[in-house]
Each structure stands twice: as structure tokens, then as C-alpha cells.
Design a protein around this motif. Structure first.
Motif, short mmCIF file in Angstrom:
data_model
loop_
_atom_site.label_atom_id
_atom_site.label_comp_id
_atom_site.label_asym_id
_atom_site.label_seq_id
_atom_site.Cartn_x
_atom_site.Cartn_y
_atom_site.Cartn_z
N TRP A 48 -8.77 -1.45 -0.58
CA TRP A 48 -7.37 -1.25 -0.05
C TRP A 48 -6.63 0.03 -0.71
O TRP A 48 -5.82 0.61 -0.19
CB TRP A 48 -6.77 -2.68 -0.09
N ARG A 49 -6.94 0.01 -2.10
CA ARG A 49 -6.16 0.90 -2.89
C ARG A 49 -6.57 2.23 -2.57
O ARG A 49 -5.86 3.28 -2.93
CB ARG A 49 -6.47 0.78 -4.49
N LEU B 76 0.85 -1.08 0.03
CA LEU B 76 0.01 0.01 -0.05
C LEU B 76 0.70 1.08 -0.06
O LEU B 76 0.55 2.03 -0.80
CB LEU B 76 -1.14 -0.03 1.28
N TYR C 218 2.19 1.81 -3.17
CA TYR C 218 1.02 2.28 -4.33
C TYR C 218 0.72 3.72 -4.02
O TYR C 218 0.77 4.35 -5.11
CB TYR C 218 -0.18 1.25 -3.88
#
Length: 365
Positions: A299-300, A205, A208
């Protein structure tokens, strides 16, 4: 921390006070509200939200673990007056969630002296209690001052963003906003494989988010999902990598820049799942679509999902699925075998929206 002695039954203002929260994890602010509830009510019902969901960075602990953490903050006498029960979210249907809360409280709050119990909803001021009150006008509201400086989300960030120093945090008392019993159980959790898997998801994460750090605005992603149902089975894939490694998920993915949403969904079924159903048949089986936009669903980050519901004609043979090399493995799963804690992100609730699956899993061990 000392616990006040219980009041005699005649001194209670309420027969029952209800406290709703996720308790990820339970902290001293939560316990302060429960202690106040025990002073004012003969019985206290604690409804633990986000139960029966897969572990994630936002929901690391299962219901049984949070229940044990909560009970560790009270002595035997107070625990006898505490009812701690799981509550399944209903992200896209407030009425289903309200009905579940009403039923649980109705079944747990027994009448006294042949009269209906006086029930109240307790919560911290400036918290979610005002929102809950609007959903339960039949119950009185009890507001407790907010304990400043305590945040469950900040506690989780410390646990997963600083793994090398977690033991130091816990052992030196830096987690001063957690009760001793909770600290002990968090330490135990941090020694297990579930914690290691969540650390891996936190690292991914962070990478990301780093990739989007220079964007002029916070990114909003658009994805598609397919809910394909035939003969009491739904088409799912088993995720082979983080996030959600090992969990079941609906087929889908990100849209390409120049394609329509339905075309993106059909492409995912054709290329990644190799579903052996002609495209005209799929289009003729489309029974509904909806945008799923709960802010914390992915989650993103902020990710919108347009889901399409395909109801294929019943048949003794389920359509064949051709394995894709290196990809997630697709399978047909009987609807009776669906469990919320085995599905990725909000995919159980997406299926529930189209199929009307039951919202109460009280019988699940």
C-alpha cells in the motif's frame, strides 16, 4: 449495447478462447474483447485474477462481485457460452500460476467430437497478451485492438479520490467507460462500509505520499517480516488500524538506519510480539530467507520486504505471546485455517513461498 448473434458451431475458428484479467472493475474494453472471443470461439473462458484476496485500493471487488459485473454485460445465450472462474495469484512463482491456468483450462475446455479442442489466448494488443503468450506456447494468440482511453486504474482513482462527487460521476454518465450493469453495481458498492474503509485508506495514502512529495527521488522502503512456524501453526498479528484494518499479517516492520536485516526481524519479534523464545533458539531455527519485491505488493508504494523463515521444533505447547499495550494482537493460526483473503498485502504468498501451501482454492465458497 447490442450483442452480435452467435455463429453456428461450424463457423468458429476456435473451440475455446481464454481471456485473463483482474477486471477491477470490468469496463467496455474488457467487454469488447469478450465479444470478439464469442464471435471466434464456441466457448470462452474468463479467468479472473487476484481472486481470494483481501479488499484493497488496487483490488476493491471480490471475485463474486466481478463475476456478476461481467455477466451483466451479456444476454442469457452468450452467458451460457461464458465460463468465468477465479484465479489465485502466485506472485513469486510463475510456474505455480501457469500450472493453475493450465489445469483450469484443461478441466473446462472439453473435447468435441472425440478430438482435442483448439485453444487460443485472447487479449488486447499492447496489453499483457504478449507476456501471457510466452508462458503458454501451446496455445495460439489472438490480438484485439486496444480500446483507447479506458483504464481500470483511472476508474478506481475517480471512485476513491473524489468520494464527494462519486454519485454525480455515476449518475451523470461520466463513467461512460463502464457498462450500465457495472455502474449499477458500483453504485451499490459505494453505499457500503467496505467502500468507506477504502476511502479511509485512500486518505491515509494521500497523507503518506504528501509527506514524501519533496523528496528528490521516489522513496523505496525496506521492511522485514518473520515467518515463524511451529507444530502446524504460523505466528500472525491482527492489524488494528488502516491500512488493512482487521486483517492478519506477518510480524515485522521497517528497519532502523543502523541495524542489519536479521537483527531488525529479531527486534520486532522481541519488542512488538514479545515472543517467548530465546534469541539463540530463533537463530538456530532459521531455515531460509528471501527478498519479496513485487512492485505492487505494498500500500505504501515501492516497498521491499526481506522475510525470514523460522521453523521451531515441534512441541505440544506453542510459545507464549505477551500482549503489547496498544499494539497489534499476536496469535498462532493453524495452517489449515489460512485463507488468502484474510491476510494483508502479499503475506499469504510469502508464507506460501516458504511452506509450499496449495495454490488452488477452487473449493472455497
Amino acid at each position: 449495447m447490442a450483442i452480435d448473434a452467435p455463429h453456428p458451431t461450424s463457423a468458429y475458428d476456435f473451440d475455446c478462447l481464454v481471456f485473463i484479467g483482474r477486471f477491477q472493475p470490468p469496463h467496455l474494453g474488457h467487454l469488447a474483447i469478450i465479444r470478439e472471443a464469442l464471435k471466434q470461439a464456441r466457448q470462452v473462458i474468463v479467468l479472473v485474477g487476484s481472486s481470494w484476496q483481501a479488499r484493497s485500493l488496487r483490488n476493491p471487488w471480490r471475485f463474486e462481485e466481478r463475476q456478476a459485473m461481467l455477466r451483466s454485460g451479456f444476454d442469457e445465450e452468450d452467458n451460457q457460452r461464458l465460463e468465468i472462474t477465479p484465479l489465485l495469484d502466485a506472485l513469486y512463482n510463475n510456474d505455480v500460476w501457469v500450472r493453475d491456468v493450465q489445469r483450469k483450462v484443461r478441466d473446462l475446455a472439453a473435447p468435441t467430437n472425440a478430438r482435442l479442442p483448439r485453444i487460443g489466448l485472447i487479449g488486447a494488443s499492447r496489453g499483457q497478451s504478449s507476456y501471457y503468450l510466452s508462458l503458454f506456447p501451446q496455445w495460439e494468440s489472438v490480438s484485439v485492438p486496444l480500446v483507447e482511453g479506458i483504464s481500470a486504474s483511472h476508474i478506481r482513482e475517480r471512485l476513491f479520490r473524489s468520494p464527494g462527487s462519486t454519485d454525480d460521476y455515476l449518475s451523470t454518465g461520466a463513467f461512460h467507460d463502464l457498462p450500465p450493469g457495472v455502474v449499477e453495481q458500483v453504485q451499490y458498492f459505494c453505499c457500503g462500509t467496505d467502500y468507506e474503509q477504502l476511502l479511509e485508506e485512500q486518505r491515509l495514502l494521500d497523507q503518506y505520499r504528501q509527506a514524501w512529495q519533496q523528496a528528490p527521488y521516489p522513496p523505496i522502503f525496506v521492511t522485514v517480516n518473520a515467518v515463524v512456524v511451529q507444530s502446524g501453526h504460523v505466528l500472525l498479528v491482527r492489524r488494528t488500524s488502516a491500512p488493512g484494518k482487521g486483517l492478519l499479517a506477518l510480524p515485522g516492520g521497517f528497519i532502523n538506519p543502523h541495524e542489519r536485516l536479521l537483527d531488525a526481524c529479531l527486534r520486532e519479534l522481541r519488542e512488538r510480539i514479545r515472543l517467548k523464545v530465546p534469541e539463540p533458539v530463533l537463530k538456530g531455527s532459521l531455515r531460509g530467507q528471501r527478498l519479496f519485491d513485487e512492485p505492487h505488493r505494498s500500500w505504501r508504494g515501492r516497498t521491499l520486504a526481506e522475510a525470514f523463515y523460522f521453523a521451531l521444533r515441534p512441541d505440544q505447547q506453542l510459545p507464549r505471546l505477551k500482549p503489547v499495550k496498544g499494539g497489534d494482537q499476536a496469535r498462532w493460526v493453524a495452517l489449515a485455517d489460512l485463507e488468502p483473503d484474510s491476510l494483508f498485502e502479499d503475506h499469504f504468498f510469502i508464507i506460501q513461498n516458504f511452506l509450499g501451501l496449495p495454490a488452488d482454492f477452487s473449493s472455497v465458497p
